[in-house]
Design an enzyme around this catalytic site. Structure first.
Site, PDB file in Angstrom:
ATOM      1  N   ASN A   1     160.463 -15.364 -20.256  1.00 12.47           N
ATOM      2  CA  ASN A   1     159.612 -14.400 -19.539  1.00 12.47           C
ATOM      3  C   ASN A   1     159.131 -15.112 -18.272  1.00 12.47           C
ATOM      4  O   ASN A   1     158.255 -15.963 -18.339  1.00 12.47           O
ATOM      5  CB  ASN A   1     158.433 -13.994 -20.438  1.00 12.47           C
ATOM      6  CG  ASN A   1     157.428 -13.107 -19.696  1.00 12.47           C
ATOM      7  OD1 ASN A   1     157.686 -12.670 -18.569  1.00 12.47           O
ATOM      8  ND2 ASN A   1     156.295 -12.845 -20.320  1.00 12.47           N
TER       9      ASN A   1
ATOM     10  N   LYS B   1     157.454 -13.998 -15.947  1.00 13.29           N
ATOM     11  CA  LYS B   1     156.176 -13.471 -15.460  1.00 13.29           C
ATOM     12  C   LYS B   1     156.268 -13.246 -13.938  1.00 13.29           C
ATOM     13  O   LYS B   1     157.356 -12.937 -13.442  1.00 13.29           O
ATOM     14  CB  LYS B   1     155.032 -14.401 -15.863  1.00 13.29           C
ATOM     15  CG  LYS B   1     155.030 -14.657 -17.377  1.00 13.29           C
ATOM     16  CD  LYS B   1     153.766 -15.247 -17.915  1.00 13.29           C
ATOM     17  CE  LYS B   1     153.879 -15.418 -19.427  1.00 13.29           C
ATOM     18  NZ  LYS B   1     152.676 -15.939 -20.045  1.00 13.29           N
TER      19      LYS B   1
ATOM     20  N   HIS C   1     152.901  -6.887 -23.568  1.00 14.90           N
ATOM     21  CA  HIS C   1     152.504  -8.295 -23.442  1.00 14.90           C
ATOM     22  C   HIS C   1     150.983  -8.368 -23.363  1.00 14.90           C
ATOM     23  O   HIS C   1     150.346  -7.486 -22.776  1.00 14.90           O
ATOM     24  CB  HIS C   1     153.144  -8.908 -22.191  1.00 14.90           C
ATOM     25  CG  HIS C   1     153.006 -10.399 -22.161  1.00 14.90           C
ATOM     26  ND1 HIS C   1     151.844 -11.019 -21.774  1.00 14.90           N
ATOM     27  CD2 HIS C   1     153.872 -11.385 -22.505  1.00 14.90           C
ATOM     28  CE1 HIS C   1     152.004 -12.331 -21.885  1.00 14.90           C
ATOM     29  NE2 HIS C   1     153.231 -12.575 -22.315  1.00 14.90           N
TER      30      HIS C   1
ATOM     31  N   GLU D   1     149.090  -9.988 -21.571  1.00 18.47           N
ATOM     32  CA  GLU D   1     148.549  -9.960 -20.206  1.00 18.47           C
ATOM     33  C   GLU D   1     148.417  -8.520 -19.716  1.00 18.47           C
ATOM     34  O   GLU D   1     147.479  -8.180 -18.994  1.00 18.47           O
ATOM     35  CB  GLU D   1     149.429 -10.822 -19.283  1.00 18.47           C
ATOM     36  CG  GLU D   1     149.201 -12.307 -19.564  1.00 18.47           C
ATOM     37  CD  GLU D   1     150.394 -13.215 -19.299  1.00 18.47           C
ATOM     38  OE1 GLU D   1     151.347 -12.792 -18.631  1.00 18.47           O
ATOM     39  OE2 GLU D   1     150.350 -14.370 -19.780  1.00 18.47           O
TER      40      GLU D   1
ATOM     41  N   GLU E   1     152.690 -13.371 -30.287  1.00 14.49           N
ATOM     42  CA  GLU E   1     152.164 -14.279 -29.271  1.00 14.49           C
ATOM     43  C   GLU E   1     150.644 -14.355 -29.415  1.00 14.49           C
ATOM     44  O   GLU E   1     149.925 -13.502 -28.868  1.00 14.49           O
ATOM     45  CB  GLU E   1     152.516 -13.776 -27.873  1.00 14.49           C
ATOM     46  CG  GLU E   1     153.994 -13.726 -27.586  1.00 14.49           C
ATOM     47  CD  GLU E   1     154.297 -13.847 -26.088  1.00 14.49           C
ATOM     48  OE1 GLU E   1     155.168 -14.649 -25.746  1.00 14.49           O
ATOM     49  OE2 GLU E   1     153.647 -13.168 -25.283  1.00 14.49           O
TER      50      GLU E   1
ATOM     51  N   GLY F   1     150.169 -20.063 -22.337  1.00 14.86           N
ATOM     52  CA  GLY F   1     149.912 -20.781 -21.090  1.00 14.86           C
ATOM     53  C   GLY F   1     148.787 -21.805 -21.195  1.00 14.86           C
ATOM     54  O   GLY F   1     148.320 -22.327 -20.190  1.00 14.86           O
TER      55      GLY F   1
ATOM     56  N   SER G   1     153.252 -21.285 -25.414  1.00 13.60           N
ATOM     57  CA  SER G   1     153.426 -22.721 -25.142  1.00 13.60           C
ATOM     58  C   SER G   1     154.608 -23.335 -25.896  1.00 13.60           C
ATOM     59  O   SER G   1     154.542 -24.487 -26.329  1.00 13.60           O
ATOM     60  CB  SER G   1     152.135 -23.490 -25.449  1.00 13.60           C
ATOM     61  OG  SER G   1     151.073 -23.009 -24.647  1.00 13.60           O
TER      62      SER G   1
HETATM   63  P1  13P Z   1     153.888 -19.745 -22.152  1.00 12.86           P
HETATM   64  O1  13P Z   1     155.184 -20.175 -22.811  1.00 12.86           O
HETATM   65  O2  13P Z   1     153.785 -20.147 -20.724  1.00 12.86           O
HETATM   66  O3  13P Z   1     152.701 -20.140 -22.993  1.00 12.86           O
HETATM   67  O4  13P Z   1     153.893 -18.140 -22.137  1.00 12.86           O
HETATM   68  C1  13P Z   1     154.135 -17.454 -23.315  1.00 12.86           C
HETATM   69  C2  13P Z   1     154.313 -16.030 -23.000  1.00 12.86           C
HETATM   70  O5  13P Z   1     153.356 -15.330 -22.677  1.00 12.86           O
HETATM   71  C3  13P Z   1     155.675 -15.480 -23.049  1.00 12.86           C
HETATM   72  O6  13P Z   1     155.670 -14.097 -22.974  1.00 12.86           O
END
Ligand code: 13P
Length: 253
Positions: A21, A23, A105, A107, A176, A182, A212
């Site tokens: 991803n 992002k 997601h 976010e 997640e 992150g 992570s």
């Molecule tokens: P990270 O691997 O940067 O923690 O992000 C995870 C994530 O949100 C994948 O969708």
């Protein structure tokens, strides 16, 4: 592919799926370098996909077309078409050869107020257009500390099961935990396994872990019986790390 232990009710471990991803990262120039490195890197025989910012789908499709790596988007509209300024429909994503689309997601749930019902509707629209939705679920730190993980994940997944009924079989779930995204804080393999087992007790499907994930912790996480792959943020932007993750996943499926 490893088999379930004799006498176990557990389904055989599925072929791993590793999804990057990206992002809101990248540029035309940096994507070109990342994709070139990805295409040259050994990925093992895991199934691999990259979910990229929608404006880059044309270039990514062009670059990855005919190869082993799939591609997809990070969101889609719950609507078919119409006056929804700024939104992108599942039909449009399908036109660009997308295989996957991430929906729900954390976010987007947190920053754009997406509800469980909306996320379920997005998954339905994606399925209708032949895309595989990767439906994200997971609790915040406050919810975990309040002992609400099971209730939160059950509610998030329950909305999709209620709307989709049998069509839920076409959905990939990504667990997640919000506190692990992150932050460099990964769920322990035991804790992640526990959540994945819970999800599979609600609906037995492919369940990816995200939060992570990096080459240093991938073997332990992906070695858990109910973890079928990874949804990877930061480490998917580094071709060496992503390639290494894919190889680890392939070796464990
Ligand atoms: P990270 O691997 O940067 O923690 O992000 C995870 C994530 O949100 C994948 O969708």
């Amino acid at each position: 592919m490893s088999e379930a232990p004799a006498g176990s009710q557990r389904a055989a471990k599925r072929r791993s799926l590793v999804v990057g991803n990206w992002k809101m990262n990248g540029s035309a120039a940096s994507n070109e370098a990342l994709l070139a490195a990805l295409k040259a890197a050994p990925l093992g025989d895991a199934e691999v996909s990259v979910c990229v910012p929608a404006v880059y789908l044309h270039d990514v499709a062009d670059s990855l077309h005919g190869g082993a790596v799939h591609w997809g988007a990070q969101d889609c509209s719950s609507h078919e078409s119409g006056a929804y300024t700024g939104e992108i429909s599942a039909a449009m994503l399908a036109e660009f050869g997308c295989c996957h689309v991430i929906v729900g997601h954390s976010e987007r749930r947190a920053l754009h107020g997406e509800s469980d019902a909306l996320v379920a509707q997005k998954a339905a629209t994606a399925l209708k257009h032949g895309l595989v939705p990767i439906l994200c679920v997971g609790e915040t730190l406050a919810e975990r500390e309040a002992g609400q993980t099971e209730a939160v994940v059950g509610r998030q997944l329950g909305a999709a099961i209620a709307l989709l009924d049998k069509r839920i079989d076409g959905v990939v779930i990504a667990y997640e935990p919000v506190w692990a995204i992150g932050t460099g804080k990964t769920a322990t393999p035991e804790l992640a396994q526990e959540a994945h087992a819970l999800i599979k007790s609600l609906h037995d499907t492919r369940v990816l872990y995200g939060g992570s994930v990096k080459p240093e912790n991938a073997a332990e996480l992906l070695g858990q019986p109910d973890i079928d792959g990874a949804l990877v943020g930061g480490a998917s932007l580094d071709p060496a790390s992503f390639s290494s993750l894919c190889q680890i996943a392939a070796s464990l499926s």
